[in-house]
Design a protein around this motif. Sequence first.
Motif, mmCIF file in Angstrom:
data_model
loop_
_atom_site.group_PDB
_atom_site.id
_atom_site.type_symbol
_atom_site.label_atom_id
_atom_site.label_comp_id
_atom_site.label_asym_id
_atom_site.label_seq_id
_atom_site.Cartn_x
_atom_site.Cartn_y
_atom_site.Cartn_z
ATOM 1 N N THR A 28 -8.878 -19.159 -5.908
ATOM 2 C CA THR A 28 -7.427 -19.273 -5.870
ATOM 3 C C THR A 28 -6.811 -17.893 -5.985
ATOM 4 N N PHE A 29 -6.274 -17.415 -4.876
ATOM 5 C CA PHE A 29 -5.627 -16.110 -4.882
ATOM 6 C C PHE A 29 -4.138 -16.226 -5.181
ATOM 7 N N SER A 30 -3.740 -17.394 -5.673
ATOM 8 C CA SER A 30 -2.311 -17.625 -5.851
ATOM 9 C C SER A 30 -1.679 -16.671 -6.858
ATOM 10 N N SER A 31 -2.476 -16.137 -7.775
ATOM 11 C CA SER A 31 -1.915 -15.217 -8.749
ATOM 12 C C SER A 31 -2.128 -13.758 -8.349
ATOM 13 N N TYR A 32 -2.661 -13.540 -7.168
ATOM 14 C CA TYR A 32 -2.984 -12.193 -6.707
ATOM 15 C C TYR A 32 -1.950 -11.670 -5.715
ATOM 16 N N ALA A 33 -1.887 -10.364 -5.648
ATOM 17 C CA ALA A 33 -1.165 -9.710 -4.576
ATOM 18 C C ALA A 33 -2.152 -9.410 -3.444
ATOM 19 N N LEU A 34 -1.682 -9.554 -2.228
ATOM 20 C CA LEU A 34 -2.493 -9.227 -1.062
ATOM 21 C C LEU A 34 -1.889 -8.003 -0.390
ATOM 22 N N THR A 91 -3.386 4.017 15.066
ATOM 23 C CA THR A 91 -4.774 3.652 15.338
ATOM 24 C C THR A 91 -5.619 3.832 14.082
ATOM 25 N N ALA A 92 -6.304 2.761 13.691
ATOM 26 C CA ALA A 92 -7.102 2.773 12.466
ATOM 27 C C ALA A 92 -7.799 1.432 12.322
ATOM 28 N N VAL A 93 -8.705 1.369 11.360
ATOM 29 C CA VAL A 93 -9.226 0.081 10.914
ATOM 30 C C VAL A 93 -8.292 -0.402 9.815
ATOM 31 N N TYR A 94 -7.819 -1.628 9.963
ATOM 32 C CA TYR A 94 -6.891 -2.208 8.999
ATOM 33 C C TYR A 94 -7.648 -3.185 8.111
ATOM 34 N N TYR A 95 -7.454 -3.024 6.807
ATOM 35 C CA TYR A 95 -8.155 -3.830 5.821
ATOM 36 C C TYR A 95 -7.165 -4.660 5.014
ATOM 37 N N CYS A 96 -7.578 -5.858 4.682
ATOM 38 C CA CYS A 96 -6.860 -6.721 3.760
ATOM 39 C C CYS A 96 -7.559 -6.641 2.410
ATOM 40 N N ALA A 97 -6.778 -6.676 1.328
ATOM 41 C CA ALA A 97 -7.371 -6.569 0.000
ATOM 42 C C ALA A 97 -6.534 -7.350 -1.001
ATOM 43 N N ALA A 98 -7.182 -7.756 -2.103
ATOM 44 C CA ALA A 98 -6.506 -8.539 -3.142
ATOM 45 C C ALA A 98 -6.562 -7.813 -4.471
ATOM 46 N N SER A 99 -5.454 -7.873 -5.180
ATOM 47 C CA SER A 99 -5.334 -7.221 -6.479
ATOM 48 C C SER A 99 -4.616 -8.149 -7.445
ATOM 49 N N SER A 100 -4.909 -7.994 -8.726
ATOM 50 C CA SER A 100 -4.247 -8.825 -9.726
ATOM 51 C C SER A 100 -2.796 -8.412 -9.931
ATOM 52 N N THR A 101 -2.425 -7.265 -9.406
ATOM 53 C CA THR A 101 -1.047 -6.804 -9.516
ATOM 54 C C THR A 101 -0.634 -6.100 -8.230
ATOM 55 N N ILE A 102 0.601 -6.258 -7.845
ATOM 56 C CA ILE A 102 1.066 -5.629 -6.619
ATOM 57 C C ILE A 102 1.200 -4.123 -6.864
ATOM 58 N N THR A 103 0.527 -3.354 -6.029
ATOM 59 C CA THR A 103 0.455 -1.920 -6.240
ATOM 60 C C THR A 103 0.069 -1.218 -4.946
ATOM 61 N N VAL A 104 0.346 0.091 -4.881
ATOM 62 C CA VAL A 104 -0.051 0.884 -3.712
ATOM 63 C C VAL A 104 -1.402 1.554 -3.937
ATOM 64 N N VAL A 106 -5.154 2.129 -4.140
ATOM 65 C CA VAL A 106 -6.338 1.563 -3.496
ATOM 66 C C VAL A 106 -7.332 1.040 -4.520
ATOM 67 N N GLY A 107 -7.546 1.808 -5.577
ATOM 68 C CA GLY A 107 -8.548 1.459 -6.569
ATOM 69 C C GLY A 107 -8.239 0.227 -7.383
ATOM 70 N N SER A 108 -7.017 -0.273 -7.304
ATOM 71 C CA SER A 108 -6.630 -1.462 -8.060
ATOM 72 C C SER A 108 -6.958 -2.752 -7.338
ATOM 73 N N TYR A 109 -7.423 -2.651 -6.114
ATOM 74 C CA TYR A 109 -7.728 -3.848 -5.329
ATOM 75 C C TYR A 109 -9.212 -4.193 -5.501
ATOM 76 N N ASP A 110 -9.465 -5.434 -5.884
ATOM 77 C CA ASP A 110 -10.810 -5.870 -6.252
ATOM 78 C C ASP A 110 -11.589 -6.494 -5.109
ATOM 79 N N TYR A 111 -10.900 -7.088 -4.180
ATOM 80 C CA TYR A 111 -11.553 -7.794 -3.083
ATOM 81 C C TYR A 111 -11.057 -7.213 -1.765
ATOM 82 N N TRP A 112 -12.007 -7.045 -0.843
ATOM 83 C CA TRP A 112 -11.694 -6.417 0.435
ATOM 84 C C TRP A 112 -12.291 -7.213 1.594
#
Length: 122
Positions: A28-34, A91-104, A106-112
């Motif tokens: 459940t990513f409902s409490s996460y920021a994407l 032009t780049a590779v675009y990644y989606c990631a999930a974090s417990s808090t909305i932030t800019v 990179v290191g705060s995102y746990d799932y990629w």
Amino acid sequence: QEQLVESGGGLVQAGGSLRLSCSASGRTFSSYALGWFRQAPGKEREFVAAINWTNRRTLYADSLKGRFTISRDNAKNTVYLQMNSLKPEDTAVYYCAASSTITVVVGSYDYWGQGTQVTVSS
């Protein structure tokens, strides 16, 4: 197993548009920021945009405001990145990631996700 899967990348001419999708599953990513990040060859991964699942708060990289829009569909557990007026420098590779808090940060995102290639031709 937590999983983020991006789709929607491809080749587009400068000035065109693409919509990327990130499908979240396995927990459940409902409490996460994407968030969306991108990485061009030889460059560091950089923040693009992020959104909370709950209050829909959004963050954008200043340089991309007005061209990129992040949104989500809770029912589909999917986050979107609408990219308009694309430039070759997008032009780049675009990644989606999930974090417990909305932030800019990179290191705060746990799932990629695995990333999706976006190529903008001039």
